[in-house]
Design a protein around this motif. Structure first.
Motif, PDB file in Angstrom:
ATOM      1  N   SER A   1       0.819  -1.216   0.000  1.00 19.52           N
ATOM      2  CA  SER A   1       0.000   0.000   0.000  1.00 19.52           C
ATOM      3  C   SER A   1       0.851   1.263   0.000  1.00 19.52           C
ATOM      4  O   SER A   1       0.438   2.274  -0.562  1.00 19.52           O
ATOM      5  N   ASP A   2       2.060   1.226   0.602  1.00 23.81           N
ATOM      6  CA  ASP A   2       2.948   2.393   0.547  1.00 23.81           C
ATOM      7  C   ASP A   2       3.391   2.645  -0.886  1.00 23.81           C
ATOM      8  O   ASP A   2       3.418   3.783  -1.342  1.00 23.81           O
TER       9      ASP A   2
ATOM     10  N   ARG B   1      -5.609   9.619  -6.118  1.00 25.55           N
ATOM     11  CA  ARG B   1      -5.786   9.354  -4.697  1.00 25.55           C
ATOM     12  C   ARG B   1      -5.715   7.854  -4.397  1.00 25.55           C
ATOM     13  O   ARG B   1      -6.061   7.030  -5.232  1.00 25.55           O
ATOM     14  N   LEU B   2      -5.285   7.554  -3.177  1.00 25.11           N
ATOM     15  CA  LEU B   2      -5.326   6.185  -2.680  1.00 25.11           C
ATOM     16  C   LEU B   2      -6.709   5.972  -2.071  1.00 25.11           C
ATOM     17  O   LEU B   2      -7.059   6.582  -1.071  1.00 25.11           O
TER      18      LEU B   2
ATOM     19  N   GLN C   1      -7.090  -0.121  -2.934  1.00 24.99           N
ATOM     20  CA  GLN C   1      -6.363  -1.006  -2.027  1.00 24.99           C
ATOM     21  C   GLN C   1      -6.952  -2.411  -2.040  1.00 24.99           C
ATOM     22  O   GLN C   1      -6.212  -3.404  -2.109  1.00 24.99           O
ATOM     23  N   LEU C   2      -8.278  -2.503  -1.974  1.00 23.98           N
ATOM     24  CA  LEU C   2      -8.938  -3.810  -1.982  1.00 23.98           C
ATOM     25  C   LEU C   2      -8.671  -4.574  -3.273  1.00 23.98           C
ATOM     26  O   LEU C   2      -8.427  -5.792  -3.247  1.00 23.98           O
ATOM     27  N   ILE C   3      -8.699  -3.883  -4.381  1.00 26.35           N
ATOM     28  CA  ILE C   3      -8.512  -4.540  -5.678  1.00 26.35           C
ATOM     29  C   ILE C   3      -7.082  -5.024  -5.830  1.00 26.35           C
ATOM     30  O   ILE C   3      -6.845  -6.152  -6.266  1.00 26.35           O
ATOM     31  N   LEU C   4      -6.114  -4.209  -5.436  1.00 27.11           N
ATOM     32  CA  LEU C   4      -4.720  -4.651  -5.504  1.00 27.11           C
ATOM     33  C   LEU C   4      -4.501  -5.839  -4.568  1.00 27.11           C
ATOM     34  O   LEU C   4      -3.862  -6.822  -4.950  1.00 27.11           O
TER      35      LEU C   4
ATOM     36  N   ARG D   1     -11.610  -0.349 -14.272  1.00 27.12           N
ATOM     37  CA  ARG D   1     -10.845   0.901 -14.311  1.00 27.12           C
ATOM     38  C   ARG D   1      -9.632   0.836 -13.395  1.00 27.12           C
ATOM     39  O   ARG D   1      -8.538   1.268 -13.758  1.00 27.12           O
ATOM     40  N   THR D   2      -9.813   0.276 -12.217  1.00 23.12           N
ATOM     41  CA  THR D   2      -8.712   0.195 -11.259  1.00 23.12           C
ATOM     42  C   THR D   2      -7.624  -0.747 -11.753  1.00 23.12           C
ATOM     43  O   THR D   2      -6.428  -0.441 -11.601  1.00 23.12           O
TER      44      THR D   2
END
Length: 150
Positions: free
Chosen positions: A2-3, A15-16, A21-24, A56-57
């Protein structure tokens, strides 16, 4: 991760978000996953995420170099994290099992193409065939059919 995600997003003026985050995380946890696989995984945690957000993500994450895709079927692309070592995908056409192999497996092919001025994207490479288990099953079925005719 996440960093790294946050830093790369900021570099692009993005933006984060919790969805990103969930998708990654879903891609990292699933290994090789289609957008539908990712969507199902994410929805098991947050039901409000929709398919267009996932697509999209995944595109954004790929542009940022955090995920890669390859085509392991004639359907949707399959995504995997770039934190994994680079690998060649081997796919069984019968059971659809996917195995990862070291790029040295295709070293002579890559070298020959390189001599001709072509650069191979090994991480996108997928080789299709039949795994040992399916081949053995096919052989057993063929023997059984032969014996039943006798």
């Amino acid at each position: 991760m996440s960093d790294d995600l946050a830093a790369r997003l900021r570099e692009q003026g993005l933006r984060l978000t919790p969805q990103r985050q969930l998708i990654l995380r879903a891609v990292e946890e699933l290994g090789h996953a289609t957008p539908d696989d990712v969507l199902a995984h994410v929805r098991s945690q947050v039901s409000s995420v929709n398919a267009s957000t996932v697509y999209r993500t995944l595109e954004v994450l790929e542009e940022l170099g955090l995920v890669r895709h390859t085509h392991l079927s004639d359907r949707a692309p399959t995504y995997h994290s770039t934190t994994e070592h680079e690998h060649v995908h081997v796919v069984c056409r019968r059971c659809h099992a996917v195995r990862s192999y070291d790029p040295s497996l295709v070293g002579p092919l890559v070298a020959a193409l390189s001599e001709d001025g072509f650069t191979v994207d090994v991480g996108h490479l997928a080789i299709f065939g039949e795994c040992a288990e399916c081949a053995a099953s096919s052989e057993r079925n063929a023997i059984a059919r032969t014996l039943s005719k006798e």
